[in-house]
Scaffold this motif. Sequence first.
Motif, PDB file in Angstrom:
ATOM      1  N   THR A 160       0.818  -1.154   0.077  1.00 60.82           N
ATOM      2  CA  THR A 160       0.121   0.102  -0.016  1.00 60.82           C
ATOM      3  C   THR A 160       1.088   1.235  -0.102  1.00 60.82           C
ATOM      4  N   VAL A 161       0.626   2.078  -1.073  1.00 66.15           N
ATOM      5  CA  VAL A 161       1.734   3.288  -1.091  1.00 66.15           C
ATOM      6  C   VAL A 161       0.790   4.544  -1.457  1.00 66.15           C
ATOM      7  N   ASP A 162       1.610   5.713  -1.000  1.00 65.35           N
ATOM      8  CA  ASP A 162       1.032   6.796  -1.595  1.00 65.35           C
ATOM      9  C   ASP A 162       2.003   7.245  -2.825  1.00 65.35           C
ATOM     10  N   LEU A 163       1.166   8.010  -3.735  1.00 62.07           N
ATOM     11  CA  LEU A 163       2.048   8.783  -4.619  1.00 62.07           C
ATOM     12  C   LEU A 163       1.331  10.102  -4.857  1.00 62.07           C
ATOM     13  N   GLY A 164       1.933  11.048  -4.306  1.00 56.63           N
ATOM     14  CA  GLY A 164       1.526  12.484  -3.886  1.00 56.63           C
ATOM     15  C   GLY A 164       0.410  12.305  -2.960  1.00 56.63           C
ATOM     16  N   LYS A 165      -0.802  12.827  -3.280  1.00 56.92           N
ATOM     17  CA  LYS A 165      -2.068  12.534  -2.384  1.00 56.92           C
ATOM     18  C   LYS A 165      -2.873  11.446  -2.800  1.00 56.92           C
ATOM     19  N   VAL A 166      -2.285  10.504  -3.804  1.00 56.51           N
ATOM     20  CA  VAL A 166      -3.151   9.457  -4.230  1.00 56.51           C
ATOM     21  C   VAL A 166      -2.765   8.340  -3.634  1.00 56.51           C
ATOM     22  N   GLN A 167      -3.612   7.160  -3.155  1.00 56.98           N
ATOM     23  CA  GLN A 167      -3.249   6.243  -2.286  1.00 56.98           C
ATOM     24  C   GLN A 167      -3.510   5.074  -3.327  1.00 56.98           C
ATOM     25  N   LEU A 168      -2.462   4.230  -3.633  1.00 55.13           N
ATOM     26  CA  LEU A 168      -2.432   3.225  -4.513  1.00 55.13           C
ATOM     27  C   LEU A 168      -1.976   1.902  -3.901  1.00 55.13           C
TER      28      LEU A 168
END
Length: 130
Positions: free
Chosen positions: A70-78
């Motif tokens: 579970t990762v964040d890329l900027g403000k987006v959770q992916l």
Amino acid sequence: MELMCPVCDAPLEEAGSTSRCRLCEGAWISEDALVPILEQRASTLVELPWRARPGDKPRPCASCKAEMQTVDLGKVQLDRCPDHGVWFDADELASLLREAKHFTKEMAAVQEPREGLLHRLAKLFRGDKT
Ligand SMILES: [Zn+2]
Ligand SMILES: [Zn+2]
């Protein structure tokens, strides 16, 4: 090999460089495909600043079924399988595309035309402190 939705466990359908789930409208993209999409959107080279997001329940990779990060890329959770790709819930891909310009590679940002560098060197030799 068929890709399965990490959320619904339904087969994904190919849609351009992404694979989509008809049920939840999520999208699966390999990182090799994702970077050029973001670069096109940002009109420059990008670097993806993945940040781990501990605490979320891991989902299975659409390809190998291993637990994704579970990762964040900027403000987006992916959700991300480092070997196979990235899962976007519905609307997350659109959110990420809106943030694309924030992922500009440092290198690209500091590159200067040659004249700029020579100009600065000339100033240096003259002892200017600008
Ligand atoms: Zn789904
Ligand atoms: Zn995988």
